[in-house]
Write a protein that holds these residues in place. Sequence first.
Motif, mmCIF file in Angstrom:
data_model
loop_
_atom_site.group_PDB
_atom_site.id
_atom_site.type_symbol
_atom_site.label_atom_id
_atom_site.label_comp_id
_atom_site.label_asym_id
_atom_site.label_seq_id
_atom_site.Cartn_x
_atom_site.Cartn_y
_atom_site.Cartn_z
ATOM 1 N N PRO A 108 62.565 -8.895 0.115
ATOM 2 C CA PRO A 108 62.542 -8.083 1.490
ATOM 3 C C PRO A 108 61.176 -7.347 2.483
ATOM 4 O O PRO A 108 61.641 -7.603 3.398
ATOM 5 C CB PRO A 108 62.405 -6.220 0.289
ATOM 6 C CG PRO A 108 62.668 -7.430 -0.933
ATOM 7 C CD PRO A 108 62.270 -8.964 -1.176
ATOM 8 N N PHE A 109 60.383 -8.299 1.847
ATOM 9 C CA PHE A 109 59.394 -8.852 1.978
ATOM 10 C C PHE A 109 59.325 -9.754 3.742
ATOM 11 O O PHE A 109 58.960 -9.316 4.486
ATOM 12 C CB PHE A 109 58.231 -9.391 1.222
ATOM 13 C CG PHE A 109 56.334 -9.750 2.587
ATOM 14 C CD1 PHE A 109 55.848 -8.232 3.564
ATOM 15 C CD2 PHE A 109 55.997 -11.217 2.091
ATOM 16 C CE1 PHE A 109 54.748 -9.006 4.042
ATOM 17 C CE2 PHE A 109 55.106 -11.317 3.412
ATOM 18 C CZ PHE A 109 54.437 -10.745 3.892
ATOM 19 N N ALA A 139 59.069 -4.379 0.393
ATOM 20 C CA ALA A 139 58.362 -4.794 1.582
ATOM 21 C C ALA A 139 56.768 -4.326 2.349
ATOM 22 O O ALA A 139 55.686 -5.098 2.345
ATOM 23 C CB ALA A 139 59.681 -4.740 2.756
ATOM 24 N N LYS A 140 56.695 -2.690 2.548
ATOM 25 C CA LYS A 140 55.235 -2.523 3.078
ATOM 26 C C LYS A 140 53.952 -1.996 1.691
ATOM 27 O O LYS A 140 53.258 -2.670 2.307
ATOM 28 C CB LYS A 140 56.043 -1.066 3.023
ATOM 29 C CG LYS A 140 56.056 -0.526 3.767
ATOM 30 C CD LYS A 140 57.108 1.308 4.227
ATOM 31 C CE LYS A 140 57.371 0.839 5.437
ATOM 32 N NZ LYS A 140 58.203 2.854 5.526
ATOM 33 N N VAL A 186 66.685 -2.400 8.904
ATOM 34 C CA VAL A 186 67.269 -3.722 8.110
ATOM 35 C C VAL A 186 66.969 -4.098 6.842
ATOM 36 O O VAL A 186 67.825 -3.941 6.352
ATOM 37 C CB VAL A 186 66.992 -4.545 8.820
ATOM 38 C CG1 VAL A 186 67.804 -5.662 8.304
ATOM 39 C CG2 VAL A 186 67.602 -4.831 10.488
ATOM 40 N N THR A 187 65.675 -3.760 6.709
ATOM 41 C CA THR A 187 64.799 -3.916 5.473
ATOM 42 C C THR A 187 65.903 -2.804 4.379
ATOM 43 O O THR A 187 66.465 -3.159 2.981
ATOM 44 C CB THR A 187 64.124 -4.330 4.950
ATOM 45 O OG1 THR A 187 63.115 -4.482 5.988
ATOM 46 C CG2 THR A 187 63.236 -4.429 3.834
ATOM 47 N N LYS A 188 65.963 -1.989 4.295
ATOM 48 C CA LYS A 188 66.665 -0.071 3.829
ATOM 49 C C LYS A 188 68.067 -0.732 3.724
ATOM 50 O O LYS A 188 67.910 -0.585 2.048
ATOM 51 C CB LYS A 188 66.162 0.521 4.592
ATOM 52 C CG LYS A 188 66.284 1.979 3.766
ATOM 53 C CD LYS A 188 65.933 3.593 4.105
ATOM 54 C CE LYS A 188 66.719 3.689 5.767
ATOM 55 N NZ LYS A 188 66.250 4.413 5.982
ATOM 56 N N LEU A 189 68.770 -1.089 4.408
ATOM 57 C CA LEU A 189 70.337 -1.611 4.784
ATOM 58 C C LEU A 189 70.585 -2.601 3.850
ATOM 59 O O LEU A 189 70.987 -2.476 2.958
ATOM 60 C CB LEU A 189 70.800 -1.565 6.044
ATOM 61 C CG LEU A 189 72.049 -2.140 6.538
ATOM 62 C CD1 LEU A 189 73.096 -0.832 6.487
ATOM 63 C CD2 LEU A 189 72.204 -2.938 7.775
ATOM 64 N N VAL A 190 69.715 -3.330 3.560
ATOM 65 C CA VAL A 190 70.154 -5.071 2.620
ATOM 66 C C VAL A 190 69.786 -4.916 1.710
ATOM 67 O O VAL A 190 69.877 -5.202 0.115
ATOM 68 C CB VAL A 190 69.335 -6.346 3.520
ATOM 69 C CG1 VAL A 190 69.633 -7.482 2.668
ATOM 70 C CG2 VAL A 190 69.375 -5.736 4.602
#
Length: 275
Positions: free
Chosen positions: A97-98, A164-165, A151-155
């Motif tokens: 995710p990062f 990631a944050k 995009v990260t939330k979607l995937v």
Amino acid sequence: SCQARLRSAEGMSLAEFLYPALQAYDFLHLHRHHGCRIQLGGADQMGNIMSGYELVTKMTGTDVFGITVPLITSTTGDKLGKTAGNAVWLNRDKTSPFELYQFFVRQQDNIVEKYLKLFTFLPLEEIDHIMAMHAKEPEKWGPQKRLAAEVTKLVHGREGLESAKRCTKALYHSSMEALEAMSDQELQELFRQAPSAELMLEHGMNVLDLCRKANAIPEGPSGYQKVTDGGVSVNGIRVTDPETVLILGQHILKNGVSLLRVGKKNYYIIKWLQL
């Protein structure tokens, strides 16, 4: 295209020469056995899809269709994908995710609006507003951050976005709180190439001892000088005194981990045993 390749000095391999025919037969097989009537591919697949269209219509008399979409390219115009070696994967084992978040947050201004429209479900009016705000405050990287988050939330879901944050804060903002909150999986994902070591904390152990036990600095005066010159940091805090004794909660985090950095890019993950 084939004629040009065959006449060139490099020539053309048999596999490349047969590829359109094999893909065309693929289409025919899928049509006969699964009722497939549409083949979708990138713009570079136009010739292969046309071959399939011609084969299926001639063999069956059925109307079939091909759809091509513009290729997603890098900022240099190169194709993104496995062959180019710069693919961005949906599988967390291949792209964390990062890494996914950072890929999108690094996109340049001239492409970020297009990506917001392609890869998110944000209303066009909201995208227009985001870009208008960006024109006033480009230093905030608003569209890039929103794109990366969406995009990260979607995937990977909301948990993937939070991961990631956390990794971003730990790596780029030297946040000890973020480091302490990171799981072993996140540490491994964030520092895929970083060596890790398990150490026992001994009484009076100092930063120089830590660096040497982790094989992060050379033996002798040069290693000692590496620390005094400011080339070593522990959990984002630069240490210039090699004799600094390790302190729980500062050099060793509550989760039993220390992140050692030597130079600009050499990271070492230290896991402490029996604290």
